[in-house]
Design a protein around this motif. Structure first.
Motif, short mmCIF file in Angstrom:
data_model
loop_
_atom_site.label_atom_id
_atom_site.label_comp_id
_atom_site.label_asym_id
_atom_site.label_seq_id
_atom_site.Cartn_x
_atom_site.Cartn_y
_atom_site.Cartn_z
N GLU A 179 87.24 -75.35 2.14
CA GLU A 179 88.21 -74.53 2.88
C GLU A 179 89.27 -73.97 1.95
N ASP A 184 89.74 -66.81 10.32
CA ASP A 184 88.28 -66.76 10.36
C ASP A 184 87.69 -67.86 9.47
N VAL A 185 88.26 -68.05 8.27
CA VAL A 185 87.79 -69.11 7.37
C VAL A 185 88.00 -70.47 8.02
N ASP A 242 85.43 -71.00 10.70
CA ASP A 242 84.11 -71.21 10.10
C ASP A 242 83.98 -72.65 9.60
N GLU A 243 85.05 -73.16 8.98
CA GLU A 243 85.01 -74.53 8.47
C GLU A 243 84.95 -75.54 9.61
N ARG A 246 83.46 -75.07 12.45
CA ARG A 246 82.07 -75.08 12.92
C ARG A 246 81.20 -75.89 11.97
N ARG A 247 81.44 -75.72 10.68
CA ARG A 247 80.66 -76.44 9.68
C ARG A 247 80.88 -77.95 9.79
N GLU A 289 88.36 -72.73 19.88
CA GLU A 289 88.42 -71.46 19.16
C GLU A 289 89.31 -70.45 19.87
#
Length: 204
Positions: free
Chosen positions: A69, A92-93, A96-97, A99-100, A182
């Motif tokens: 991240e 957004d980053v 995304d993290e 979700r990961r 989210e």
């Protein structure tokens, strides 16, 4: 000939992955190093060669969670872009993290609880906060200097953004049905950014 992979790095990855599985199933308190030995299929000596305690593994897991991240976050401080755009890309980053890291959500929730009573976890989380501030504060300050954002204390604004993100994660951790993660993160971030934006200049 391609270089041979570093076996020690492979072993560390194997152990961290196994420890993450064990901590997710049992929690930090109930998990034992013997459980992690069994999960890895390695000998106890091999495990202790790389990690001496559960706390060492906690640090390794936290560093693994946050390192990717932060690497992406650091690339967002592009002075050619408006500060607002940098903040949007950061969100957004961040998402995304999340979700990961969905598989390790139970661990992340436990980190928050542990931070209040475990000095090791608290120290790592403080390091995370310092890194977040180091990356984010210059973006906020640049937005203020260029007139995108209202004048103010860039550090206080940065901490407020962090509090909004982490606070939303805490609410979601114990009331996931009430807090669509989210959607709430995006809504909260958008409200903060709008409150920071400078009023449009009147044109004569």
């Amino acid at each position: 000939m391609s270089p041979r992979p570093d076996v020690s790095d492979e072993r560390k990855d194997q152990i961290i992955h196994a420890a993450t599985n064990v901590f997710t199933r049992k929690g930090f308190h109930d998990a034992r190093m013997d459980d992690i030995v069994k999960e890895t299929g390695l000998s106890k000596g091999a495990l202790y060669w790389y990690f001496k305690s559960k706390e060492d593994l906690i640090i390794a897991i936290l560093d693994r969670i946050f390192s990717a991240e932060f690497q992406q976050m650091e690339s967002l401080n592009d002075e050619s872009l408006p500060a607002r755009e940098c903040l949007s890309e950061f969100l957004d980053v961040f998402l995304d993290e999340l979700r990961r890291m969905k598989r390790v959500t139970p661990i992340i929730s436990e980190f928050y609880a542990l931070a209040f009573r475990n000095k090791t976890v608290r120290t790592v989380m403080q390091r995370y906060l310092r890194t977040f501030v180091t990356i984010m504060e210059p973006i906020i300050r640049r937005g203020m200097d260029r007139g995108e954002f209202r004048p103010g204390d860039a550090r206080q604004v940065t901490v407020a953004i962090g509090a909004q993100l982490e606070g939303t994660l805490l609410l979601w951790a114990y009331a996931p049905k009430m807090v669509p993660l989210e959607d709430q993160l995006r809504a909260g971030a958008e409200m903060l950014i709008r409150s920071m934006e400078a009023a449009p200049k009147n044109e004569d």
